[in-house]
Scaffold this active site. Structure first.
Site, PDB file in Angstrom:
ATOM      1  N   CYS A  87       0.830  -1.207   0.000  1.00 34.10           N
ATOM      2  CA  CYS A  87       0.000   0.000   0.000  1.00 34.10           C
ATOM      3  C   CYS A  87       0.870   1.264   0.000  1.00 34.10           C
ATOM      4  O   CYS A  87       1.541   1.555  -0.978  1.00 34.10           O
ATOM      5  CB  CYS A  87      -0.972  -0.047   1.173  1.00 34.10           C
ATOM      6  SG  CYS A  87      -2.386   1.066   0.997  1.00 34.10           S
ATOM      7  N   HIS A 176      -3.764  -5.420   0.333  1.00 33.54           N
ATOM      8  CA  HIS A 176      -3.306  -5.926   1.632  1.00 33.54           C
ATOM      9  C   HIS A 176      -3.413  -7.455   1.676  1.00 33.54           C
ATOM     10  O   HIS A 176      -4.461  -8.003   2.033  1.00 33.54           O
ATOM     11  CB  HIS A 176      -4.134  -5.320   2.764  1.00 33.54           C
ATOM     12  CG  HIS A 176      -3.880  -3.865   2.986  1.00 33.54           C
ATOM     13  ND1 HIS A 176      -2.912  -3.407   3.850  1.00 33.54           N
ATOM     14  CD2 HIS A 176      -4.454  -2.764   2.435  1.00 33.54           C
ATOM     15  CE1 HIS A 176      -2.900  -2.085   3.836  1.00 33.54           C
ATOM     16  NE2 HIS A 176      -3.827  -1.669   2.986  1.00 33.54           N
ATOM     17  N   GLU A 178      -2.168  -9.350   3.824  1.00 33.31           N
ATOM     18  CA  GLU A 178      -2.181  -9.814   5.213  1.00 33.31           C
ATOM     19  C   GLU A 178      -3.582 -10.002   5.766  1.00 33.31           C
ATOM     20  O   GLU A 178      -3.782 -10.722   6.746  1.00 33.31           O
ATOM     21  CB  GLU A 178      -1.398  -8.850   6.119  1.00 33.31           C
ATOM     22  CG  GLU A 178      -2.043  -7.487   6.314  1.00 33.31           C
ATOM     23  CD  GLU A 178      -1.654  -6.461   5.268  1.00 33.31           C
ATOM     24  OE1 GLU A 178      -1.668  -5.266   5.571  1.00 33.31           O
ATOM     25  OE2 GLU A 178      -1.343  -6.866   4.129  1.00 33.31           O
TER      26      GLU A 178
END
Length: 429
Positions: A87, A176, A178
């Site tokens: 990001c 993202h 994660e």
């Protein structure tokens, strides 16, 4: 035995302020690779001394073109360490190597994306490209890529959603990976970077430090016992601080905006006479539970829902009065009783009641009256950094509402919070 803080074969996450940094660190550790979260302005010399196997640049709330935006020391790129930039981190990397970043159409939440064959995606994309769904949270866009980089992902609104420079082992993702509950391929992407590109061995396990922790606790108990035997003066303060408390509280040197101010992080005076003991400070909640199981603690203790350190005071919105707390205790007890009766308590991650000092009109016994509002909150989560509101059966909610209104005269209305995290937090305060 080395402590967790000096663990070898480490991945460093440089924190630029993303509220997903906690999630990112936990996902890396779930791959059995030790990682640490460090401030974005860490010195090159420190990185050289610690010699991490890889570096991940987190996202953040800033724009790279802002005057006071955090920037990476360009010498870090010259260390030859693989870097995955996420990001804001990707935008920063692109700009640092000569690309451009500009404001654009924002993308938030679930977003369709096109992934192209590349080293980072080699276990999810074969010879042909792949359309899938990921989690986006950005307004700025990389509009031109630096020389030596290739585009590896794109969306309808963001044509450059991923970049790579395999020669320098530099990778960037606008999304993202994660946030695994909304990015099914995210774990595989992180696994490829950590275990293959960084060649990090899968050696980390919180149980490895069990013997070290037990030994330290035993030594501490003996020391305290000796001191108490000589004097009745209190010498020690033990706290159950865990790593998520430290990260969420945005400690000094990090760019993260404070979302939660934890009572056990940074709240002690510098001239405190007591000696502080925090044996769990660098472990996540799940890792603490793994340790607890190994130490023989009962599931009744390990599987209890989280309860805030400051107590029910943070579940009373606004002014805190004894009568408000009394109402809340009764409402919370009823809610938990009904969940246990329906055998739902152990199936959800956290449940509690909140007191809202808002009076609304009601009709009781053919008479007009005004009463307070109770909000019920139940969530499902694996890490408590992200979560979904729990889909409780209507008959259970109906029973909770009926009991609370009938058994607590001061209450006239019960509502159920159906907000996910993010954007909402689990606790209201």
């Amino acid at each position: 035995m080395q402590s967790a803080r000096r663990h070898l074969n480490t991945i460093f996450i440089l924190d630029f302020g993303s509220q997903y940094t906690y999630v990112l660190a936990k996902q890396v550790r779930k791959l059995f690779v030790y990682c640490e979260v460090l401030p974005w302005n860490i010195s090159v010399q420190c990185l050289k001394e610690r010699a991490p196997l890889g570096i991940i640049l987190s996202g953040g709330p800033h724009s790279v073109y802002e005057n006071k935006a955090p920037h990476l020391d360009p010498e870090i790129y010259k260390l030859g360490i693989p870097i995955l930039a996420i990001c804001y981190g990707m935008q920063l990397m692109a700009r640092d190597f000569g690309g451009t970043v500009s404001p654009g159409v924002g993308e938030f939440g679930y977003t369709p994306i096109h992934l192209y064959p590349c080293e980072l995606f080699k276990h999810i994309v074969d010879c042909e490209s792949l359309d899938t769904e990921i989690r986006m949270s950005h307004r700025d866009h990389v509009t031109t890529i630096p020389e030596g980089f290739n585009v590896i992902a794109s969306t309808s609104q963001c044509s450059i959603s991923g970049i790579e420079n395999t020669k320098q082992r530099l990778y960037g993702l606008q999304f993202h990976p994660e946030v695994s509950d909304s990015t099914p391929t995210g774990n595989k992407i992180l696994e490829t970077f950590v275990q293959e590109i960084c060649s990090a061995p899968t050696l980390w396990n919180p149980l490895y430090i069990q013997q070290d922790l037990v030994s330290k606790i035993q030594d501490t108990v003996i020391e305290v016992f000796d001191e108490v035997a000589q004097s009745l003066d209190v010498q020690w303060l033990a706290q159950g601080t865990i790593y998520s408390d430290v990260i969420e509280s945005s400690r000094s040197g990090h760019a993260s905006e404070v979302i939660k101010s934890h009572h056990n992080v940074g709240g002690l005076p510098k001239n405190l006479k007591l000696k502080l003991v925090e044996p769990l400070r660098y472990l996540f909640k799940d890792e603490v539970r793994i340790l607890g199981e190994a130490l023989g603690l009962s599931s009744y203790l390990l599987d209890r829902h989280p309860f805030p350190g400051p107590g029910l005071t943070i579940r009373v919105i606004g002014e805190i009065l004894p009568e408000y707390l009394a109402i809340l205790r009764r409402a919370d007890l009823i809610f938990i009783e009904e969940l246990r009766k329906a055998k739902l308590y152990d199936k959800i991650s956290q449940a509690f009641a909140l007191f809202l000092p808002i009076k609304s009109v009601s009709v009781k016994g053919d008479c007009r009256s005004y009463g307070y509002t109770i909000a019920l909150r139940a969530v499902e989560s694996t890490d408590f950094m992200t979560g979904r509101w729990a889909y409780l059966p209507c008959d259970v909610l109906s029973s909770c509402s009926s009991r609370i209104i009938n058994e607590i005269p001061e209450v006239s209305r019960v509502v159920y919070d159906i907000s996910d995290k993010p954007p909402a937090t689990i606790e209201w305060e």
